[in-house]
Motif scaffolding. Structure first.
Motif, short mmCIF file in Angstrom:
data_model
loop_
_atom_site.label_atom_id
_atom_site.label_comp_id
_atom_site.label_asym_id
_atom_site.label_seq_id
_atom_site.Cartn_x
_atom_site.Cartn_y
_atom_site.Cartn_z
N SER A 261 0.81 -1.22 0.00
CA SER A 261 0.00 0.00 0.00
C SER A 261 0.84 1.26 0.00
CB SER A 261 -0.92 0.02 1.22
OG SER A 261 -0.15 0.03 2.41
N TYR A 262 2.12 1.17 0.39
CA TYR A 262 2.90 2.40 0.52
C TYR A 262 4.16 2.41 -0.35
CZ TYR A 262 5.04 -0.90 3.77
OH TYR A 262 5.57 -2.01 4.32
N ASN A 263 4.43 1.30 -1.05
CA ASN A 263 5.60 1.29 -1.93
C ASN A 263 5.33 2.06 -3.21
OD1 ASN A 263 7.24 -0.07 -0.21
ND2 ASN A 263 7.15 -2.03 -1.29
N GLU A 264 6.39 2.26 -3.98
CA GLU A 264 6.26 3.02 -5.21
C GLU A 264 5.23 2.39 -6.13
OE1 GLU A 264 10.50 1.62 -6.58
OE2 GLU A 264 9.39 2.38 -8.32
N GLN A 265 4.51 3.27 -6.81
CA GLN A 265 3.50 2.81 -7.76
C GLN A 265 4.08 2.84 -9.16
OE1 GLN A 265 -0.30 4.71 -7.49
NE2 GLN A 265 -0.49 4.35 -5.31
#
Lengths: 113, 114
Positions: free
Chosen positions: A98-102
């Motif tokens: 949910s918080y890693n690079e997209q």
């Protein structure tokens, strides 16, 4: 390796028709986001899938918009009874959490006549 | 209410100067903050991620700072080039509506002039 792919790249439709947009995320990515971006505007969050949890649909602008995702693979965004104001680029992104690079796909440019 | 604010006015600078873009947030407590670049007609591309316990992060000509007291991140491009012209978006992880997800600011357009 393959990145995020989206299809079609362009879609022109008539007002009132239904459209279906497809997103193939990076294999193994549990998080998948759909965004809408109108010309010259920022990203508008639509919906978020995280693993097998219930999706966050809080950004869907109306009940004409819906999305599905099969497990951790393909997602489809459906717009029913399209309106001219739905014209925009629809971007899909996937991430390993949910918080890693997209990682974004190239987008689908939707034009409603 | 929760907000992420980036300067909506375009930033115009001369080639070779340092560009500084600002991202302010309200009523969020992010553990991570990210910066992306978006070129016209393309999806955003990830540039840097900084954690709440990191004050500064560098990558080549890019530098990001993260001040959790001021609730602000600054994004610097040193020795700017016309090829750096793009829209830059900040994003932070946030608990919103019961979901922990990445939230984007509206972006700031940077124009580097020769």
């Amino acid at each position: 390796g393959a990145g995020v792919s989206q299809s079609p790249s362009n879609k022109v439709t008539e007002k009132g028709k239904d459209v279906e947009l497809r997103c193939d995320p990076i294999s193994g990515h549990t998080a998948l986001y759909w965004y809408r971006q109108r010309l010259g505007q920022g990203l508008e969050f639509l919906i978020y899938f995280q693993g097998n949890s219930a999706p966050d649909k809080s950004g869907l602008p109306s009940d004409r918009f819906s999305a599905e995702r099969t497990g951790e693979s393909v997602s489809t965004l459906t717009i029913q009874r399209t309106q001219q104001e739905d014209s925009a680029v629809y971007l899909c992104a996937s991430s390993s959490s949910s918080y890693n690079e997209q990682f974004f796909g190239p987008g689908t440019r939707l034009t409603v006549l | 209410s929760q907000k992420i604010e980036q300067n909506s006015e375009a930033l115009n600078i001369q080639e070779g100067k340092t560009a500084t873009l600002t991202c302010n947030y309200t009523n969020y407590s992010p553990a991570y903050l990210q910066w992306y670049r978006q070129d016209p007609g393309r999806g955003p591309v990830f540039l840097l991620l900084i954690r709440e316990n990191e004050k500064e992060k560098r990558k080549e000509r890019l530098k990001v700072t993260f001040d959790t007291t001021l609730k602000q991140s600054l994004f610097h491009i040193t020795a700017s080039q016309p090829a750096d012209s793009a829209t830059y978006l900040c994003a932070l992880d946030a608990l919103s509506g019961g979901y922990n997800k990445l939230i984007f600011g509206a972006g700031t357009r940077l124009a580097v002039h020769p």
